[in-house]
Design a protein around this motif. Sequence first.
Motif, mmCIF file in Angstrom:
data_model
loop_
_atom_site.group_PDB
_atom_site.id
_atom_site.type_symbol
_atom_site.label_atom_id
_atom_site.label_comp_id
_atom_site.label_asym_id
_atom_site.label_seq_id
_atom_site.Cartn_x
_atom_site.Cartn_y
_atom_site.Cartn_z
ATOM 1 N N THR B 223 -7.025 -0.289 24.343
ATOM 2 C CA THR B 223 -6.900 1.248 24.246
ATOM 3 C C THR B 223 -8.358 1.859 24.491
ATOM 4 O OG1 THR B 223 -7.341 1.233 21.852
ATOM 5 C CG2 THR B 223 -4.845 1.315 22.602
ATOM 6 N N THR B 224 -9.214 1.056 24.972
ATOM 7 C CA THR B 224 -10.677 1.558 25.110
ATOM 8 C C THR B 224 -10.695 1.571 26.498
ATOM 9 O OG1 THR B 224 -11.599 0.690 23.088
ATOM 10 C CG2 THR B 224 -13.246 1.140 24.543
ATOM 11 N N GLU B 225 -10.886 2.661 27.119
ATOM 12 C CA GLU B 225 -10.807 3.058 28.769
ATOM 13 C C GLU B 225 -12.193 2.038 29.292
ATOM 14 O OE1 GLU B 225 -9.613 7.019 29.524
ATOM 15 O OE2 GLU B 225 -11.070 6.703 31.000
ATOM 16 N N GLU B 226 -13.436 2.192 28.611
ATOM 17 C CA GLU B 226 -14.668 1.798 29.173
ATOM 18 C C GLU B 226 -14.938 0.102 28.718
ATOM 19 O OE1 GLU B 226 -14.251 3.996 26.915
ATOM 20 O OE2 GLU B 226 -15.484 3.685 25.335
ATOM 21 N N GLY B 227 -14.014 -0.338 28.155
ATOM 22 C CA GLY B 227 -13.818 -1.861 27.853
ATOM 23 C C GLY B 227 -14.946 -2.179 26.726
ATOM 24 N N VAL B 228 -15.494 -3.573 26.902
ATOM 25 C CA VAL B 228 -16.252 -4.151 26.014
ATOM 26 C C VAL B 228 -17.281 -4.829 26.785
ATOM 27 C CG1 VAL B 228 -16.551 -5.846 24.236
ATOM 28 C CG2 VAL B 228 -14.569 -4.161 24.080
ATOM 29 N N ARG B 229 -18.631 -4.828 26.322
ATOM 30 C CA ARG B 229 -19.564 -5.583 27.160
ATOM 31 C C ARG B 229 -20.515 -6.339 26.307
ATOM 32 N NH1 ARG B 229 -24.155 -2.130 27.635
ATOM 33 N NH2 ARG B 229 -23.439 0.195 27.044
ATOM 34 N N GLY B 230 -21.086 -7.283 26.846
ATOM 35 C CA GLY B 230 -22.335 -7.752 26.092
ATOM 36 C C GLY B 230 -21.793 -8.895 25.019
ATOM 37 N N LYS B 231 -22.678 -8.941 23.872
ATOM 38 C CA LYS B 231 -22.433 -9.803 22.810
ATOM 39 C C LYS B 231 -21.068 -9.752 22.270
ATOM 40 C CE LYS B 231 -24.436 -11.520 18.414
ATOM 41 N NZ LYS B 231 -23.403 -11.249 17.737
ATOM 42 N N ARG B 232 -20.494 -8.302 22.227
ATOM 43 C CA ARG B 232 -19.288 -8.141 21.417
ATOM 44 C C ARG B 232 -18.257 -8.637 22.371
ATOM 45 N NH1 ARG B 232 -16.771 -2.124 19.760
ATOM 46 N NH2 ARG B 232 -17.573 -2.753 17.743
ATOM 47 N N ALA B 233 -18.329 -8.786 23.562
ATOM 48 C CA ALA B 233 -17.445 -9.378 24.518
ATOM 49 C C ALA B 233 -17.141 -10.911 24.048
ATOM 50 C CB ALA B 233 -17.616 -9.172 25.951
ATOM 51 N N VAL B 234 -18.209 -11.393 23.848
ATOM 52 C CA VAL B 234 -18.242 -12.814 23.414
ATOM 53 C C VAL B 234 -17.582 -12.956 21.967
ATOM 54 C CG1 VAL B 234 -19.515 -14.975 23.086
ATOM 55 C CG2 VAL B 234 -20.318 -13.412 25.011
ATOM 56 N N ASP B 235 -18.092 -12.175 20.997
ATOM 57 C CA ASP B 235 -17.815 -12.210 19.660
ATOM 58 C C ASP B 235 -16.242 -12.015 19.457
ATOM 59 O OD1 ASP B 235 -20.261 -12.751 18.875
ATOM 60 O OD2 ASP B 235 -20.781 -10.492 18.119
ATOM 61 N N TRP B 236 -15.781 -11.106 20.486
ATOM 62 C CA TRP B 236 -14.330 -10.800 20.263
ATOM 63 C C TRP B 236 -13.336 -11.756 21.124
ATOM 64 C CZ3 TRP B 236 -13.107 -5.044 20.534
ATOM 65 C CH2 TRP B 236 -13.544 -4.344 19.224
ATOM 66 N N ARG B 237 -14.118 -12.869 21.638
ATOM 67 C CA ARG B 237 -13.534 -13.997 22.493
ATOM 68 C C ARG B 237 -12.981 -13.355 24.011
ATOM 69 N NH1 ARG B 237 -12.343 -18.602 19.448
ATOM 70 N NH2 ARG B 237 -10.747 -18.867 21.021
ATOM 71 N N LEU B 238 -13.735 -12.304 24.336
ATOM 72 C CA LEU B 238 -12.926 -11.832 25.682
ATOM 73 C C LEU B 238 -13.583 -12.478 26.815
ATOM 74 C CD1 LEU B 238 -13.041 -7.902 24.672
ATOM 75 C CD2 LEU B 238 -11.086 -9.300 24.861
ATOM 76 N N VAL B 239 -14.965 -13.015 26.813
ATOM 77 C CA VAL B 239 -15.467 -14.029 27.717
ATOM 78 C C VAL B 239 -15.934 -14.848 26.975
ATOM 79 C CG1 VAL B 239 -16.002 -11.767 29.024
ATOM 80 C CG2 VAL B 239 -17.635 -12.934 27.566
ATOM 81 N N ASP B 240 -16.526 -15.976 27.706
ATOM 82 C CA ASP B 240 -17.136 -17.138 26.861
ATOM 83 C C ASP B 240 -18.567 -16.974 26.924
ATOM 84 O OD1 ASP B 240 -14.741 -19.274 26.749
ATOM 85 O OD2 ASP B 240 -14.431 -18.301 28.660
ATOM 86 N N ALA B 241 -19.290 -16.236 27.903
ATOM 87 C CA ALA B 241 -20.869 -16.351 27.650
ATOM 88 C C ALA B 241 -21.304 -14.988 28.529
ATOM 89 C CB ALA B 241 -21.356 -17.542 28.565
ATOM 90 N N VAL B 242 -22.305 -14.487 28.104
ATOM 91 C CA VAL B 242 -23.024 -13.546 28.640
ATOM 92 C C VAL B 242 -24.383 -13.821 29.245
ATOM 93 C CG1 VAL B 242 -22.137 -11.595 27.743
ATOM 94 C CG2 VAL B 242 -24.032 -12.433 26.529
#
Lengths: 581, 581
Positions: B223-242
Amino acid sequence: MSQAMGQARDHAAADVSATVHTKSDRLAGGKSAIDFQTEPARYRHWKLAVDGDVATLTMDVDEKAGLFEGYDLKLNSYDLGVDIELADAIERLRFEYPQARVLVLRSAKPRVFCAGANIRMLGGASHAHKVNFCKFTNETRNGIEDLSESSGVKSICAINGTAAGGGYELALATDYIMLGDDGTAAVSLPELPLLAVLPGTGGLTRVSDKRKVRRDLADVFCTTEEGVRGKRAVDWRLVDAVAPGSKFEDTVITRAKEFAAQSPRRASGPGIKLTPLKRTISPTGITYETVSAEFARAERIATITLQGPKASPPASADAMVKEGADLWPLKLARELDDAILHIRLNELDIAAIVFKSAGDPAQVLAYDQFLDANNDHWLAHEIRHLWKRVLKRVDLTSRSLVTLIEPGSCFAGTLAELPLASDRSYMLIGLHDGDNKPEAALALAEANFGAYPMSNGLTRLECRFLATPQSVETAKAARGKTLDAEEAQALGLITFALDDIDWDDEVRVFLEERASFSPDGLTGLEANLRFAGPETMETKIFARLTAWQNWIFQRPNAIGEDGALKRYGTGQKPVFDTKRV
Amino acid sequence: MSQAMGQARDHAAADVSATVHTKSDRLAGGKSAIDFQTEPARYRHWKLAVDGDVATLTMDVDEKAGLFEGYDLKLNSYDLGVDIELADAIERLRFEYPQARVLVLRSAKPRVFCAGANIRMLGGASHAHKVNFCKFTNETRNGIEDLSESSGVKSICAINGTAAGGGYELALATDYIMLGDDGTAAVSLPELPLLAVLPGTGGLTRVSDKRKVRRDLADVFCTTEEGVRGKRAVDWRLVDAVAPGSKFEDTVITRAKEFAAQSPRRASGPGIKLTPLKRTISPTGITYETVSAEFARAERIATITLQGPKASPPASADAMVKEGADLWPLKLARELDDAILHIRLNELDIAAIVFKSAGDPAQVLAYDQFLDANNDHWLAHEIRHLWKRVLKRVDLTSRSLVTLIEPGSCFAGTLAELPLASDRSYMLIGLHDGDNKPEAALALAEANFGAYPMSNGLTRLECRFLATPQSVETAKAARGKTLDAEEAQALGLITFALDDIDWDDEVRVFLEERASFSPDGLTGLEANLRFAGPETMETKIFARLTAWQNWIFQRPNAIGEDGALKRYGTGQKPVFDTKRV
């Protein structure tokens, strides 16, 4: 206040509720809201009789007593009003008749068991009503299966005539389907050929996954208007047995006795009375004894506040039985269930349900410990399973769910399932400025680790921590501990821990945002994100089947002016857009 | 005929096909049909490069090369045309580059990985196109996962900018998501807040079930238009690494080398060339070398006839490689796949697909034995998995499927999966009057018992015999035997065994009936009955998620004049019907 007076007040009050039903689906009798409360003395469509350990529910729909104007409930066809009585009767079997060990479903009409959902009702109903009607009837059918699985009351459906569409779907919810072999008795799912829609109450899923009918035979069955009868119905696994008219009654009785004898139901002794809920319905909300629901219509928010127990749990199981329907967890479950159903069917514009609570978390935990300690007692057992079903109803409610955990609240044990069932939870760090209530606390109990499985078979904690099962163990180690906001966040139990400075703005912005999003988009989003992990027959019904049916219920081929639902009974054939999508 | 000439003929012919695309969704370049055949030399949007064991697919969408008129494919946004190239490239990795052991997906555009499905394309597309577009892109994403799981080519998504909506969904299909950490790179699923629809290409299911993102964090993310980036994206499991910009390229290379080293891919070079299919498209059908598709538009039937092998299997694995794309099972799979896709996207009025075959069942079985015997050879392995995917595509095709097993047909082994994938099958007892072809035969082979799992993880026989697993064993005992109609019926392998007297009428009535039913109702019915038993991430995507998305794609809040898809980019906010359904 006498029970009769309470009812009178209740009914009068229901009429001042906001009118949400429009001309096209006007409630009968001048009512302005659908009421989910009833009792056997008021039933118009069912008769509940209990003889020793055999309960019989006889369907005898009063065709002039439809819930909405504009149709007659001919041939034991049903609408939501009929199903509200059925759901009530099933609930009473659990609590009022613990001696019942088998349930026989039958019809009082000659040559017809049940014609399914009333087609004129469906044709005139709003999309929202159709969808919520199907959801409720599905929950009732699941309730019949849960009566067997959790309470040990096996069910038999005695079909002495035609069981068409929803009529056969009702039969599918029982453990054993008996079909008369008299040349007219038949089971059918004629929705597709007749109405261009799907069997909407679990029929397809129960045919494929419960009765495991071979897929090509299921295809033939579901496209054959007149259905299947006799030996073929047994061969195709659509029913369990056929019996000729002369032997039908004897066979039903024999089977009922067999099933009763095999029942594992542990219950003994007299049941408790499910007395009418005491509630006051006003234009802006409903006040119960342990629940209040407040509707902020401009903001499209319903706030449901749960009151913790006022006193310690009863001293003994006998004392629990004596308290009966006044026992705090039982009363709270029934009131919460009624509030949720009211919002679902009568308050369609509400975007989000906010859960709050007030009380002493230690008292809530004490009740959970009491129920655990008495888990072998039939009443404690039934209360746990009622909560299980109410919480599933919450999970399946198409509104954004949010729990606000604030000072003075009591989200502990069973009540901690509400933040876990919510799409998000917010918990206050410290106190609100100038407030002296006890600091917000969250506490887990044994009940959070198995008593309340979701439809997908997982506990809400298992589903939440699908990626990190060890987090369930870590949370388990914290049972009984009152956790503050930062501890709860560290354990992953809440979404946001906020201090007083941020609280109001964050919560307000979230709720405003939720109200600004597409209601349909939110329904789809939440239906997907709430149920990570395995699927069961139940989730298949509520997700796969329901979603397809909702889609079809929007398509011109079903609901357009030339569509099948509109043209049914007019003598005119529907006209279809032939594109396959 | 030269390859170039064949292509020229092919393209000219495509233009005489029946026009199904209307003014609102007119194909670009005056084309009248969507063509699923392409090759790297013709790609407009992707670059495929293979360097040793590392394959790189670079997305560089030509914004002026949209499939339909009326939009530019800005910011690496995509339409079906872009995805057709991607699917083609993935297929070529399997067959043309057996040495590839890791796949890196990346973008050639600065600061943007991929903006997802083109919104103007979605806004202008018909409902049927949107649904079929999503289905194909889902199949392509599943193909990327299958490339990893079945062929051992692990995939890395290197996101050097924004990956929004379908852009992030593409990333979700890879095994390892790397995100730049430069302050602008972000992942997002903004469909709900921006467009009032769901991520339609598996996004929600992969977030909840593959990456197992906690449900409340997933709610915030979606529900967040701009999405998630950086460490939070890893913490939330959205990506594997930054990785910061300075280290990004080195890290991608390091990971790629690691994954390549770990790859279990057994292949050893050189690959075979997937030469262009030889086909003739006429107004009433398509003729390939081993497949013909005939469209009886008045009756709304497509008949797909599969030709059995003309000769025995190759004498050796080397001979198989030499035959390459001319090898009978490979050619047949590619042609069948193309025919199914053509019907799905270009022949929307077809209600039912009738499968027929012609050839010698013994020859088909001989090919199955040859593939079994060479199962360790990379090419035989890839052919089996291609058939697996094509058969899944058949299962997921929203048309009624029926197989007619007649004299002279060759539904044996791999081809016996078609009657098993069909909603019904009819088999002739004896011969047609005056016909002297060999009697109709059905034969099972080892391949029917594990090589071709459905999306739900079961073989078609396991799914068919969910109620009676012993029937699978009984069928297994009959492997290699040519079964006549009555034997096949006794084993439960076909729906109806009919003699010549009944055949024509029964088949005609069935097909007429199918064409008379609501197309939407049939889609829902078949989507439910075809997939009894367990659910997987794949079936969740195609049933639960897709069905909700289809519903939302029909709702005025998305597609109405004031809906979000229509108003996007106009500067006007959408107006929603606020009822929650």
